[in-house]
Design an enzyme around this catalytic site. Structure first.
Site, short mmCIF file in Angstrom:
data_model
loop_
_atom_site.label_atom_id
_atom_site.label_comp_id
_atom_site.label_asym_id
_atom_site.label_seq_id
_atom_site.Cartn_x
_atom_site.Cartn_y
_atom_site.Cartn_z
N ASP B 92 35.14 119.59 46.60
CA ASP B 92 33.62 119.31 46.02
C ASP B 92 32.70 120.52 46.20
OD1 ASP B 92 33.02 119.02 48.53
OD2 ASP B 92 32.42 116.94 48.55
N ASP B 267 38.39 109.98 43.37
CA ASP B 267 38.63 110.21 44.62
C ASP B 267 37.89 109.09 45.56
OD1 ASP B 267 35.75 111.63 44.34
OD2 ASP B 267 36.14 111.60 46.64
N CYS B 305 55.87 96.43 47.94
CA CYS B 305 55.34 97.80 48.08
C CYS B 305 56.51 98.51 48.58
CB CYS B 305 54.24 97.84 49.15
SG CYS B 305 53.75 99.52 49.58
N CYS B 307 56.50 101.50 50.25
CA CYS B 307 55.90 102.59 51.21
C CYS B 307 56.78 102.41 52.31
CB CYS B 307 54.53 102.53 51.60
SG CYS B 307 54.03 101.29 52.73
N CYS B 310 55.83 99.44 54.83
CA CYS B 310 56.30 97.94 54.21
C CYS B 310 57.99 97.87 54.35
CB CYS B 310 55.91 97.87 52.70
SG CYS B 310 54.04 97.50 52.60
N HIS B 336 50.12 102.91 54.13
CA HIS B 336 50.28 101.83 53.19
C HIS B 336 49.06 101.99 52.09
CE1 HIS B 336 50.91 98.02 51.36
NE2 HIS B 336 49.42 97.99 51.45
#
Lengths: 376, 376
Positions: B92, B267, B305, B307, B310, B336
């Site tokens: 930004d 974002d 999930c 990830c 998990c 996660h």
């Protein structure tokens, strides 16, 4: 037998190298155990801990009995399952915390009554209940509940504490042996800084069928010389075929000193604790990452280090993270420091096996306690 | 061309799927960019961020110009090298921080004069100096410096801010084009919640050779309905062949709403911010891990999930870590949550490509904002 030391070499200095055989595989010794106080090596998950080379962790029964508590371990299947850790876990007994950290507690021959720091609930820790809790945790090596007193206590008081430690050691063994288990149990040599008491404590304990012996009551402010002396005296009284564990030690140069005195196992919070304060251990000395001089430093923390952090990040980036108190900074230093300890143990082990420990000792001892003042 | 959108499909709802081509590879859109405010996705290293599926990060020029500062980026080789990040970085411009976070600052047509929150040193941020800083950072997509005002500001004030934003956009482009660069530059549509101003802002900016357009000045308290309306109105004015980025948005259900309105890029700090507060996003809703009811829960956060968290850890263990404020807990939740956001974007993209976005929207929209009250 739950754990068994297979000694490979003993250096003329007294330094020993071996393998600790266990139900969860073989751990090379001398070994450093990172501390997972609350079933967590501060900020690191067990995949990362494993990648540092560590294969055995220490966790704290006192903290775990308060939170998450025995029920959680029974329900979630023990600490290995909870943390997803395939290596070994050694649990202390809670003795140190009961005696050191607590204000309001009542201690008798039976055990210690104390209140939870979290919710003020009442808890009782005895040799038997400590073993029961360690069984719920499911550690591979349990410690007996011992009586920890100030290292400056007078001889009479130190003797009294030691004798109760001995009676509790007998009760701990009986509690452990009441049900079939694969969990090992270590006795703890006490006796403060009184050589006669240390000898007496060791000779009492070695008659009992412990799988290993710890040296307790040191690294609590007695000074390095006294600690080295008591350590050497204690190991000299212990059988060579069983593992020896010096509790709560220490800095990298302390490890050099005590491996030299025949210790096989260590634990300490320093690698993660110092990370929180911005310090990195390197083979060139201790590096405070927050010093201005590292702001634009494009080198890794330690070019001889093979850890994830040294492979990826510059001192300049670490300086930025630590100065700004960004949480990744502490974490990366923890990974590096735990890796450094593992590499140091590996180098010592290799030197013992090749009969060059004394040379390594003389090379590293001055270096490790140096301060790295600036970029290379 | 530094970045270019290759549109693959546009759903009847207006939702778009494509590829963002860049010097650092291809990023599938719609895409969520985790926020690395201080060149760090809070507590996560870039290897972990990569493993969540993220391929583009956002970082904040305002924070980076204060620390570590332009010199560090020049010396250490830019943000990709510093963070060891092989994906894209969008920076930004500092506009939002200058206008929102600072108490003492002087703003004129030239730019903004302000003092460092760290050491009170004076800094100047203009359209040109923001581009220069973003060039030192070495991001792949830069943003123009814009004038951010309260979304409740009256129309005259909003128009004034918008018109200055437009003049600054022209200056930013000129500054970017002064030297050959592969860094893209996005304009920012302003205009508060006034439809006429939003239209005017978009039609002014689309005449300029930006590689993409952001929608600014939303998600700052104007309410969900007004945001959706302004978002839809803005995207309807933007060319379909360039990427559209809605700044600072949002919750998982916000993402559903705004992808539906034709936004390609997002974002938000929520995935890591909510992790700090103990919340996990799941496809069954939001789960507050610290609730007592999860203490003995042996299930993963979200069984759908994929990830790392998990796959390895139970809600019971996470409850223990978060309740005790142990740093690993926040970190695991961050991993996660960032993974969840990536999976959500992936599911939306797949649905757009297969013309089933509306069905997915109707399935997920009520679920994602639910609260998971207890074990499955």
């Amino acid at each position: 037998m739950p754990v068994k030391l297979d000694l490979q070499a003993t250096d003329p200095t007294g330094a020993r190298a071996g393998f600790l055989h266990s139900r969860r595989g073989i751990v090379p010794t001398p070994v450093f155990m990172p501390v997972a106080t609350h079933a967590e090596v501060r900020g690191m998950h067990t995949g990362e801990v494993w990648d540092t080379g560590a294969r055995i962790l220490l966790s704290n029964t006192y903290h775990l009995m308060l939170r998450p508590g025995a029920t959680a371990f029974r329900k979630l299947g023990g600490i290995h399952s909870m943390m997803r850790w395939d290596g070994l876990v050694l649990t202390d007994s809670g003795g140190y915390q009961i005696f050191s950290l607590e204000g309001s507690r009542e201690i008798s021959e039976r055990g210690a009554l104390f209140r939870s720091i979290h919710d003020n609930s009442r808890h009782f820790l005895s040799p038997e209940s400590s073993i029961a809790m360690q069984q719920d945790i499911g550690s591979d090596i349990m410690m007996v509940l011992d009586v920890c007193i100030d290292s400056t206590s007078p001889e009479a008081e130190t003797r009294e504490a030691m004798e109760r430690t001995h009676r509790w050691a007998v009760r701990s063994l009986a509690a452990r042996d009441a049900v079939p288990t694969e969990q090992a149990l270590f006795g703890i040599v006490q006796g403060g800084t009184f050589p006669a008491l240390r000898r007496e404590s060791a000779s009492f304990l070695v008659e009992l069928p412990f799988e290993g012996f710890a040296i307790g009551g040191l690294a609590v402010g007695e000074g390095k010389e006294a600690r080295n002396e008591m350590c050497e005296l204690s190991t000299s009284q212990l059988p060579s075929h069983k593992p020896r564990y010096l509790m709560g030690v220490g800095t990298p140069s302390d490890l050099l000193d005590c491996v030299r005195r025949g210790v096989d196992m260590f634990d300490c919070i320093l690698p993660t604790k110092m990370a929180q304060q911005g310090y990195a251990y390197t083979f060139q000395g201790v590096l405070r990452t927050t010093r201005d001089v590292f702001r634009l430093d494009g080198d890794p923390l330690d070019s001889s280090c093979s850890c994830l952090v040294c492979g990826r990040y510059t001192r300049g980036y670490l300086h930025h993270l630590l100065r700004g108190k960004h949480p990744l900074g502490t974490r990366l230093l923890a990974i590096h420091n735990v890796s450094h300890y593992q590499m140091l143990m590996g180098r010592m082990r290799q030197a013992i096996l090749s009969n060059t420990f004394d040379a390594l000792y003389r090379e590293l001892s001055p270096k490790l306690s140096r301060v790295v003042k600036g970029p290379n």
